[in-house]
Design a protein around this motif. Structure first.
Motif, PDB file in Angstrom:
ATOM      1  N   GLU A   1       2.173  -4.214 -41.735  1.00 26.85           N
ATOM      2  CA  GLU A   1       0.720  -4.299 -41.917  1.00 26.85           C
ATOM      3  C   GLU A   1       0.267  -5.749 -42.026  1.00 26.85           C
ATOM      4  O   GLU A   1      -0.758  -6.131 -41.447  1.00 26.85           O
ATOM      5  CB  GLU A   1       0.292  -3.515 -43.159  1.00 26.85           C
ATOM      6  N   LEU A   2       1.006  -6.561 -42.768  1.00 26.96           N
ATOM      7  CA  LEU A   2       0.665  -7.979 -42.899  1.00 26.96           C
ATOM      8  C   LEU A   2       0.772  -8.690 -41.550  1.00 26.96           C
ATOM      9  O   LEU A   2      -0.128  -9.441 -41.162  1.00 26.96           O
ATOM     10  CB  LEU A   2       1.572  -8.662 -43.930  1.00 26.96           C
ATOM     11  N   LEU A   3       1.862  -8.440 -40.821  1.00 27.82           N
ATOM     12  CA  LEU A   3       2.011  -9.041 -39.497  1.00 27.82           C
ATOM     13  C   LEU A   3       0.873  -8.617 -38.568  1.00 27.82           C
ATOM     14  O   LEU A   3       0.355  -9.429 -37.798  1.00 27.82           O
ATOM     15  CB  LEU A   3       3.358  -8.648 -38.887  1.00 27.82           C
ATOM     16  N   THR A   4       0.481  -7.363 -38.664  1.00 31.32           N
ATOM     17  CA  THR A   4      -0.617  -6.862 -37.833  1.00 31.32           C
ATOM     18  C   THR A   4      -1.923  -7.564 -38.173  1.00 31.32           C
ATOM     19  O   THR A   4      -2.670  -7.971 -37.280  1.00 31.32           O
ATOM     20  CB  THR A   4      -0.774  -5.336 -38.004  1.00 31.32           C
ATOM     21  N   SER A   5      -2.210  -7.739 -39.454  1.00 35.08           N
ATOM     22  CA  SER A   5      -3.461  -8.407 -39.829  1.00 35.08           C
ATOM     23  C   SER A   5      -3.449  -9.876 -39.402  1.00 35.08           C
ATOM     24  O   SER A   5      -4.486 -10.421 -39.023  1.00 35.08           O
ATOM     25  CB  SER A   5      -3.736  -8.269 -41.332  1.00 35.08           C
ATOM     26  N   ILE A   6      -2.274 -10.508 -39.408  1.00 35.25           N
ATOM     27  CA  ILE A   6      -2.172 -11.892 -38.923  1.00 35.25           C
ATOM     28  C   ILE A   6      -2.411 -11.916 -37.417  1.00 35.25           C
ATOM     29  O   ILE A   6      -3.169 -12.743 -36.908  1.00 35.25           O
ATOM     30  CB  ILE A   6      -0.798 -12.504 -39.268  1.00 35.25           C
ATOM     31  N   ALA A   7      -1.764 -11.005 -36.691  1.00 35.00           N
ATOM     32  CA  ALA A   7      -1.903 -10.957 -35.240  1.00 35.00           C
ATOM     33  C   ALA A   7      -3.346 -10.689 -34.823  1.00 35.00           C
ATOM     34  O   ALA A   7      -3.815 -11.212 -33.809  1.00 35.00           O
ATOM     35  CB  ALA A   7      -0.982  -9.890 -34.657  1.00 35.00           C
ATOM     36  N   ARG A   8      -4.068  -9.907 -35.594  1.00 34.69           N
ATOM     37  CA  ARG A   8      -5.467  -9.596 -35.280  1.00 34.69           C
ATOM     38  C   ARG A   8      -6.429 -10.698 -35.729  1.00 34.69           C
ATOM     39  O   ARG A   8      -7.617 -10.625 -35.452  1.00 34.69           O
ATOM     40  CB  ARG A   8      -5.862  -8.280 -35.944  1.00 34.69           C
ATOM     41  N   GLY A   9      -5.926 -11.653 -36.488  1.00 31.81           N
ATOM     42  CA  GLY A   9      -6.786 -12.723 -36.981  1.00 31.81           C
ATOM     43  C   GLY A   9      -7.572 -12.330 -38.218  1.00 31.81           C
ATOM     44  O   GLY A   9      -8.527 -13.009 -38.590  1.00 31.81           O
ATOM     45  N   GLU A  10      -7.187 -11.237 -38.846  1.00 27.78           N
ATOM     46  CA  GLU A  10      -7.891 -10.774 -40.054  1.00 27.78           C
ATOM     47  C   GLU A  10      -7.458 -11.541 -41.296  1.00 27.78           C
ATOM     48  O   GLU A  10      -8.231 -11.707 -42.227  1.00 27.78           O
ATOM     49  CB  GLU A  10      -7.621  -9.280 -40.269  1.00 27.78           C
ATOM     50  N   GLU A  11      -6.219 -12.003 -41.307  1.00 31.22           N
ATOM     51  CA  GLU A  11      -5.676 -12.726 -42.460  1.00 31.22           C
ATOM     52  C   GLU A  11      -6.170 -14.167 -42.403  1.00 31.22           C
ATOM     53  O   GLU A  11      -6.019 -14.839 -41.392  1.00 31.22           O
ATOM     54  CB  GLU A  11      -4.147 -12.671 -42.430  1.00 31.22           C
ATOM     55  N   LYS A  12      -6.747 -14.639 -43.465  1.00 31.44           N
ATOM     56  CA  LYS A  12      -7.294 -15.998 -43.516  1.00 31.44           C
ATOM     57  C   LYS A  12      -6.393 -16.884 -44.377  1.00 31.44           C
ATOM     58  O   LYS A  12      -5.728 -16.408 -45.292  1.00 31.44           O
ATOM     59  CB  LYS A  12      -8.703 -15.998 -44.113  1.00 31.44           C
ATOM     60  N   GLU A  13      -6.385 -18.163 -44.047  1.00 33.95           N
ATOM     61  CA  GLU A  13      -5.664 -19.120 -44.871  1.00 33.95           C
ATOM     62  C   GLU A  13      -6.638 -20.209 -45.306  1.00 33.95           C
ATOM     63  O   GLU A  13      -7.595 -20.523 -44.609  1.00 33.95           O
ATOM     64  CB  GLU A  13      -4.464 -19.714 -44.136  1.00 33.95           C
ATOM     65  N   THR A  14      -6.379 -20.765 -46.486  1.00 35.31           N
ATOM     66  CA  THR A  14      -7.237 -21.818 -47.003  1.00 35.31           C
ATOM     67  C   THR A  14      -6.680 -23.169 -46.574  1.00 35.31           C
ATOM     68  O   THR A  14      -5.508 -23.450 -46.773  1.00 35.31           O
ATOM     69  CB  THR A  14      -7.317 -21.746 -48.549  1.00 35.31           C
ATOM     70  N   VAL A  15      -7.553 -23.979 -45.978  1.00 33.34           N
ATOM     71  CA  VAL A  15      -7.157 -25.297 -45.488  1.00 33.34           C
ATOM     72  C   VAL A  15      -8.053 -26.330 -46.166  1.00 33.34           C
ATOM     73  O   VAL A  15      -9.260 -26.133 -46.287  1.00 33.34           O
ATOM     74  CB  VAL A  15      -7.321 -25.384 -43.952  1.00 33.34           C
ATOM     75  N   VAL A  16      -7.444 -27.424 -46.598  1.00 35.99           N
ATOM     76  CA  VAL A  16      -8.211 -28.505 -47.214  1.00 35.99           C
ATOM     77  C   VAL A  16      -8.624 -29.470 -46.111  1.00 35.99           C
ATOM     78  O   VAL A  16      -7.783 -29.961 -45.348  1.00 35.99           O
ATOM     79  CB  VAL A  16      -7.376 -29.227 -48.297  1.00 35.99           C
ATOM     80  N   VAL A  17      -9.925 -29.734 -46.020  1.00 31.94           N
ATOM     81  CA  VAL A  17     -10.469 -30.602 -44.989  1.00 31.94           C
ATOM     82  C   VAL A  17     -11.175 -31.787 -45.650  1.00 31.94           C
ATOM     83  O   VAL A  17     -11.993 -31.597 -46.553  1.00 31.94           O
ATOM     84  CB  VAL A  17     -11.467 -29.833 -44.094  1.00 31.94           C
ATOM     85  N   ALA A  18     -10.848 -32.978 -45.191  1.00 27.72           N
ATOM     86  CA  ALA A  18     -11.496 -34.179 -45.729  1.00 27.72           C
ATOM     87  C   ALA A  18     -12.770 -34.445 -44.945  1.00 27.72           C
ATOM     88  O   ALA A  18     -12.778 -34.432 -43.722  1.00 27.72           O
ATOM     89  CB  ALA A  18     -10.557 -35.364 -45.629  1.00 27.72           C
ATOM     90  N   THR A  19     -13.860 -34.662 -45.670  1.00 26.96           N
ATOM     91  CA  THR A  19     -15.131 -35.035 -45.053  1.00 26.96           C
ATOM     92  C   THR A  19     -15.464 -36.454 -45.509  1.00 26.96           C
ATOM     93  O   THR A  19     -14.840 -36.960 -46.453  1.00 26.96           O
ATOM     94  CB  THR A  19     -16.252 -34.064 -45.486  1.00 26.96           C
ATOM     95  N   PRO A  20     -16.433 -37.106 -44.873  1.00 24.92           N
ATOM     96  CA  PRO A  20     -16.784 -38.470 -45.304  1.00 24.92           C
ATOM     97  C   PRO A  20     -17.230 -38.543 -46.763  1.00 24.92           C
ATOM     98  O   PRO A  20     -17.058 -39.562 -47.427  1.00 24.92           O
ATOM     99  CB  PRO A  20     -17.930 -38.857 -44.371  1.00 24.92           C
ATOM    100  N   VAL A  21     -17.745 -37.445 -47.286  1.00 27.99           N
ATOM    101  CA  VAL A  21     -18.267 -37.447 -48.647  1.00 27.99           C
ATOM    102  C   VAL A  21     -17.254 -36.927 -49.665  1.00 27.99           C
ATOM    103  O   VAL A  21     -17.108 -37.479 -50.759  1.00 27.99           O
ATOM    104  CB  VAL A  21     -19.563 -36.598 -48.722  1.00 27.99           C
ATOM    105  N   SER A  22     -16.540 -35.860 -49.306  1.00 24.91           N
ATOM    106  CA  SER A  22     -15.621 -35.230 -50.268  1.00 24.91           C
ATOM    107  C   SER A  22     -14.514 -34.458 -49.545  1.00 24.91           C
ATOM    108  O   SER A  22     -14.353 -34.570 -48.339  1.00 24.91           O
ATOM    109  CB  SER A  22     -16.402 -34.288 -51.180  1.00 24.91           C
TER     110      SER A  22
END
Length: 163
Positions: A71-92
């Protein structure tokens, strides 16, 4: 047979710590007799069964089962599983949720397909090869049978010619 509140507390503490004497003390037994009572409690069938059941429940909750993994592999393959990514912006710095990239999704699909042998090209080829070998063996057998009949016919005809 039900556990007394003291026995249940002992068993629950024992499951947490693995220390029988300390668990008996925490459950309210006398420090002087805690070691003896702990030993007795661990061999009582109802307490032992309760501890084993709880330990089995804990183990089954910790280990991912086959269905959950697929089930987990299926949700990853479908793009349903989200991951948190830290993104640097000019402000924060911001945390952004994104779906898995294509490479990860394809890997998940491959893992799923491994679990379904009917979709495996190698197995398809092996089955085709075995079928061809069986057909060839059948054809050889038929040819050998035809040759034997032909040889027997020549022998029989040859016997008549001598007369």
């Amino acid at each position: 047979m039900k556990l007394t509140p003291k026995q249940k507390k002992f068993a629950d503490e024992y499951i947490k710590t693995g220390n029988a004497t300390q668990s008996a003390i925490e459950a309210g037994y006398s420090k002087r007799t805690a070691a003896v009572i702990a030993t007795e409690n661990l061999i009582k069938p109802n307490i032992k069964a309760y501890i084993e059941k709880c330990m089995a429940d804990i183990a089954s909750n910790r280990v991912m089962g086959y269905t959950e993994a697929v089930e987990l592999l299926t949700s990853i393959a479908r793009g349903e599983e989200k991951e948190t990514v830290v993104v640097a912006t000019p402000v924060s710095v911001e945390k952004v949720e994104k779906e898995a990239d294509l490479k990860t999704r394809i890997s998940a699909l491959k893992e799923i397909l491994k679990r379904y042998p009917n979709n495996d090209k190698l197995i398809e080829q092996q089955i085709r090869k075995l079928s061809a070998e069986a057909d060839m063996a059948e054809a050889k057998s038929k040819l050998m049978n035809d040759d034997r009949v032909s040889l027997e016919t020549k022998i029989v005809i040859g016997d008549f010619d001598d007369e």
